[in-house]
Design an enzyme around this catalytic site. Structure first.
Site, PDB file in Angstrom:
ATOM      1  N   HIS A  82       0.837  -1.202   0.000  1.00 31.74           N
ATOM      2  CA  HIS A  82       0.000   0.000   0.000  1.00 31.74           C
ATOM      3  C   HIS A  82       0.876   1.256   0.000  1.00 31.74           C
ATOM      4  O   HIS A  82       0.605   2.210  -0.731  1.00 31.74           O
ATOM      5  CB  HIS A  82      -0.910  -0.006   1.219  1.00 31.74           C
ATOM      6  CG  HIS A  82      -1.798  -1.210   1.301  1.00 31.74           C
ATOM      7  ND1 HIS A  82      -3.167  -1.151   1.133  1.00 31.74           N
ATOM      8  CD2 HIS A  82      -1.515  -2.520   1.537  1.00 31.74           C
ATOM      9  CE1 HIS A  82      -3.689  -2.366   1.261  1.00 31.74           C
ATOM     10  NE2 HIS A  82      -2.705  -3.210   1.510  1.00 31.74           N
ATOM     11  N   ASP A  94      -5.941   5.429   1.108  1.00 31.70           N
ATOM     12  CA  ASP A  94      -6.222   3.999   1.025  1.00 31.70           C
ATOM     13  C   ASP A  94      -7.610   3.731   1.601  1.00 31.70           C
ATOM     14  O   ASP A  94      -8.025   4.374   2.576  1.00 31.70           O
ATOM     15  CB  ASP A  94      -5.152   3.237   1.827  1.00 31.70           C
ATOM     16  CG  ASP A  94      -5.149   1.758   1.532  1.00 31.70           C
ATOM     17  OD1 ASP A  94      -6.104   1.070   1.956  1.00 31.70           O
ATOM     18  OD2 ASP A  94      -4.198   1.276   0.900  1.00 31.70           O
TER      19      ASP A  94
END
Length: 488
Positions: A36, A142
């Site tokens: 991520h 995210d």
């Protein structure tokens, strides 16, 4: 120590002095896990190229991790990419248990639980920036950080966009199951016939609870971004858009990948190159398979032995990244180095194995390895970061999913795009993959006519994806559309 966002740090003064020249400032907020962190740092580079200041916001620990491991460019040399540190919360950082039946990295759960402590510091940073921003603050976060950024709704000149760190196909699968496969606007019978893997054992119950918590805040965003391209996920992006329309959300969705650089230079600025790249220089074209299972997997000893024996028996040249999974804090290595050495000593006939290949026990330059002309295949866990890098470099995949979205990504690679083979079917996830199976899969990918055909398809797709980011390409146009939208 993290900068006090309420004080005038040098970086803060830079922001004050520069923002009057910009209509938009972007705050990038990644989940603090490698796959991520990397994707949103790569996206930062792309957005900064539009002369938009980008602030990459995470803890000091994870900012350092992201910068240390990024491939293909130097974030410290990018004048428009800045790093802001949030206070690092305390969390346990245990090693992964390689013998756990469920391969999801439960050892990272303390880290994931700690991110709730970042909400107030992020809100303070946001309020500070909003006072000096010329027109608009755009938060790209995210999906698993939705609760952290939720206070943007109280800032008049702030808006957020959720970043999905998985494939559009994976999101399609979730929607498809929610509608019990009755969505009438899907007119592709081949997709209807796909055997979508079960989500059983993809996550732990505790992480599923975290997903549910974050999902409550996802709806606050103005749209979503995908590290993908309509060159190969156009059908699934279209499905997601139709689902959004039918639910009256009317949100925009952009496929603006690949985020990773697609044109790499052969040497670093100082002329140095990683040892693996020098070794690859000596190998024939398309002769080497790259073996790596990402940063969240540690294989059991029995599986390691079978993999080592399978590599030896296959007679295929290889680079094998043999390292333990990351801890929540990669600087917390007490014991992990000894663990890695202990387990490496258990490899059967290590000297014989290394006559044909190279074993790397530390961080490897994956993007550069995949880009090398000697690399002809990638044995992978099918994490989306790895899939996108492999697709953009035109390398076929031997799919060995471990957890999360990986089983479904494997279906995309092998059944939809047809640029890979299955090493381990998800239905047999609790079984050890025997050496003979591994050897046969490697020979099939690297030494057979079927493998050559997959390499041809992968090369064609990789070329199309690389062209898509050039002027007039489908991804470049979509990226331009997103930038125009936030500058409106």
């Amino acid at each position: 120590m993290a900068t006090d966002v309420g004080h005038s740090s040098p970086e803060h003064r830079h922001l004050e002095n520069g923002l009057d020249r910009h209509q938009v400032v972007v705050l990038m907020v990644p989940l603090p896990a490698q796959g991520h962190l990397n994707q949103l740092l790569q996206l930062s580079r792309l957005i900064a190229a539009y002369n938009i200041p980008v602030y990459y916001v995470s803890t000091a620990t994870h900012n350092r991790q992201a910068k240390l491991r990024v491939h293909g460019w130097d974030p410290l040399s990018a004048s428009n990419v800045h790093f802001r540190e949030l206070p690092t919360p305390e969390f346990a950082s245990p090693p992964l248990n390689p013998n756990a039946a469920n391969k999801f990295p439960a050892h990272l759960q303390p880290l994931f639980n700690s991110i709730s402590q970042l909400r107030q510091p992020f809100a303070a940073l946001l309020r500070s920036l909003s006072r000096i921003a010329a027109q608009r603050i755009v938060i790209i976060h995210d999906s698993m950080m939705s609760s952290v950024v939720q206070d943007f709704v109280s800032i008049p000149n702030a808006e957020s966009y959720v970043f999905h760190s998985v494939s559009a196909f994976a999101i399609f699968c979730y929607f498809w199951e929610e509608t019990e496969k009755t969505f009438t606007q899907l007119d592709d019978n081949k997709l209807r016939e796909l055997q979508i893997p079960s989500l059983e054992d993809c996550f732990t119950e505790e992480f599923m609870e975290l997903i549910a918590r974050e999902h409550k805040c996802v709806g606050l965003s103005s749209g979503s971004l995908f590290n993908s391209s309509r060159e190969f996920e156009g059908k699934f992006m279209g499905f997601i858009e139709k689902m959004s329309e039918s639910s009256s959300q009317n949100k925009k969705h952009w496929a603006i990948g690949p985020f990773n650089p697609v044109n790499l230079t052969r040497k670093n600025e100082d002329g140095s190159r990683h040892e693996s790249l020098k070794w690859l220089d000596k190998q024939p074209p398309k002769s080497v398979v790259f073996v790596s299972f990402g940063t969240t997997t540690s294989l059991p000893d029995e599986q390691i032995k079978n993999l080592a024996t399978g590599l030896e028996q296959s007679e295929v040249k290889f680079i094998w990244v043999f390292r333990d999974a990351d801890r929540g804090d990669i600087n917390s290595v007490a014991g992990s180095d000894q663990d890695r050495i202990r387990r490496s000593c258990e490899l059967p006939d290590e000297g014989l194995i290394e006559e044909r290949g190279m074993i790397l026990r530390d961080w490897a330059p994956q993007l550069e390895i995949l880009n090398h002309s000697a690399t002809g295949g990638f044995m992978s866990h099918c994490g989306w970061n790895s899939c996108m890098e492999s697709i953009s470099m035109g390398v076929p995949i031997a799919a060995w999913p471990m957890h999360s979205d990986q089983p479904r990504n494997a279906v995309l690679i092998t059944q939809v795009l047809k640029i890979g083979i299955t090493v381990k079917d998800w239905a047999r996830r609790h079984e050890v993959v025997e050496a003979g199976t591994i050897s046969m899969a490697l020979r099939r990918l690297m030494l057979s006519e079927e493998g050559e055909e997959m390499r041809r398809r992968a090369a064609e797709l990789g070329g199309a994806v690389r062209r898509s980011v050039e002027e007039g390409g489908v991804t470049r146009l979509e990226f331009d559309s997103f930038i125009s939208h936030v500058r409106r």
